[in-house]
Design a protein around this motif. Sequence first.
Motif, mmCIF file in Angstrom:
data_model
loop_
_atom_site.group_PDB
_atom_site.id
_atom_site.type_symbol
_atom_site.label_atom_id
_atom_site.label_comp_id
_atom_site.label_asym_id
_atom_site.label_seq_id
_atom_site.Cartn_x
_atom_site.Cartn_y
_atom_site.Cartn_z
ATOM 1 N N LEU A 138 1.147 -1.289 -0.096
ATOM 2 C CA LEU A 138 0.063 -0.075 0.277
ATOM 3 C C LEU A 138 0.720 1.253 0.009
ATOM 4 O O LEU A 138 0.473 2.610 -0.421
ATOM 5 N N GLU A 139 1.613 1.586 0.194
ATOM 6 C CA GLU A 139 2.969 2.019 1.116
ATOM 7 C C GLU A 139 4.121 2.496 -0.859
ATOM 8 O O GLU A 139 3.303 3.116 -1.361
ATOM 9 N N GLY A 141 2.514 0.670 -3.689
ATOM 10 C CA GLY A 141 2.284 0.844 -5.145
ATOM 11 C C GLY A 141 2.893 -0.037 -5.680
ATOM 12 O O GLY A 141 2.642 -0.247 -7.178
ATOM 13 N N GLU A 148 4.384 -1.676 -10.605
ATOM 14 C CA GLU A 148 3.171 -0.932 -10.476
ATOM 15 C C GLU A 148 2.367 -0.687 -10.719
ATOM 16 O O GLU A 148 1.508 -0.432 -11.768
ATOM 17 N N LYS A 179 -2.576 3.434 -7.326
ATOM 18 C CA LYS A 179 -3.525 4.254 -5.843
ATOM 19 C C LYS A 179 -5.427 4.275 -6.216
ATOM 20 O O LYS A 179 -5.580 3.967 -4.889
ATOM 21 N N THR A 180 -5.040 5.135 -7.359
ATOM 22 C CA THR A 180 -6.563 5.240 -7.704
ATOM 23 C C THR A 180 -7.634 4.120 -7.958
ATOM 24 O O THR A 180 -8.220 3.707 -7.693
ATOM 25 N N VAL A 200 -7.612 0.843 -6.159
ATOM 26 C CA VAL A 200 -7.942 0.205 -4.816
ATOM 27 C C VAL A 200 -8.986 1.073 -4.583
ATOM 28 O O VAL A 200 -9.226 2.612 -4.119
ATOM 29 N N ASN A 249 -1.999 8.778 3.376
ATOM 30 C CA ASN A 249 -2.151 8.971 2.001
ATOM 31 C C ASN A 249 -3.130 9.546 1.037
ATOM 32 O O ASN A 249 -3.732 8.997 1.759
ATOM 33 N N GLU A 296 -3.630 10.314 -1.583
ATOM 34 C CA GLU A 296 -3.838 8.771 -2.603
ATOM 35 C C GLU A 296 -4.777 8.532 -2.062
ATOM 36 O O GLU A 296 -5.867 7.397 -3.291
ATOM 37 N N TYR A 297 -5.300 7.670 -0.948
ATOM 38 C CA TYR A 297 -5.910 6.484 -0.367
ATOM 39 C C TYR A 297 -7.562 7.833 0.171
ATOM 40 O O TYR A 297 -8.209 6.759 0.880
#
Length: 282
Positions: free
Chosen positions: A14-15, A17, A227, A230-231, A233, A257, A259-260
């Motif tokens: 998660l960090e 990606g 890679e 993150k979008t 997720v 983050n 992005e989450y």
Amino acid sequence: MLYKYLDPDRINILESGLIRFTQPSDFNDPFEFKPVASTLASKAEIDKYVDQYMDEILQVELKKYPLEVRTLIPLKQLKLITRQLYSQNLPEIEKKLVEMGSATTQLFSDKSNELIGVLSLTENNSNLLMWSHYARSHKGFCVGFDKKSDFFNQTRSRKDEFYHLRKVEYCKDRPISRLTQLSGVELLLIKSEAWQYEQEWRMCAALTDSSSSFTTDENPLPIHLFEFPKTAVKEIILGACISQDNKDKLLGIIKTNEEYNHVAVKQAIISSKQFKLEFIDL
């Protein structure tokens, strides 16, 4: 959404990606990427090839001999003799094609571990067995991905076998076909009915396209990481038996983050009345 069950040791995806695309031999199903070819080609396909290319082959071979030798036998008669020899030796040719079919499928199985990586996802986020097998007995977590994300739809051509999601097909028997008839589905997406509970979807990729790779003492195969945006997720579910330390780590990553920010976070809990999981929002 499609889901990925993960071991608590993999919180770092998660960090970073980065997510692993796994080689077939590292799967828990020994039949992965092991197609069965009855033969390289059928008699009809061989006949068609002979009809189409015999003239061309004979012309090429004749040019290897001096002109005075080439004129000793008319081309028409040479074709007739060649066809007779082909018919006489057909049983041996067919035997060799069976051997070649077997050898070629074995080569595919061997080389796939050097060339192909697979990302496996599932439709089911509450399967008790999968939480146990893939998320270390419910101590891990589950990531829900948006299957409509561009990341999962990178098809380069209509016949492309890589870089897009496809549903695994489950069969009672192993499909047996001529090598010329084996499709991408039979090569990459067929599993035994015993695995049907997994409701699996797959995306295959060339390992040479990985963002990074490394080896470990525990695994003889290189680990290839790709890679992902993150979008893509959409949801994260914490296992029913996750440790407080790992829970705090996951929540910390998500909260810090940006992005989450859009991600729904849930906690799996054990139902008090049924053999099932329930989810509560965090």
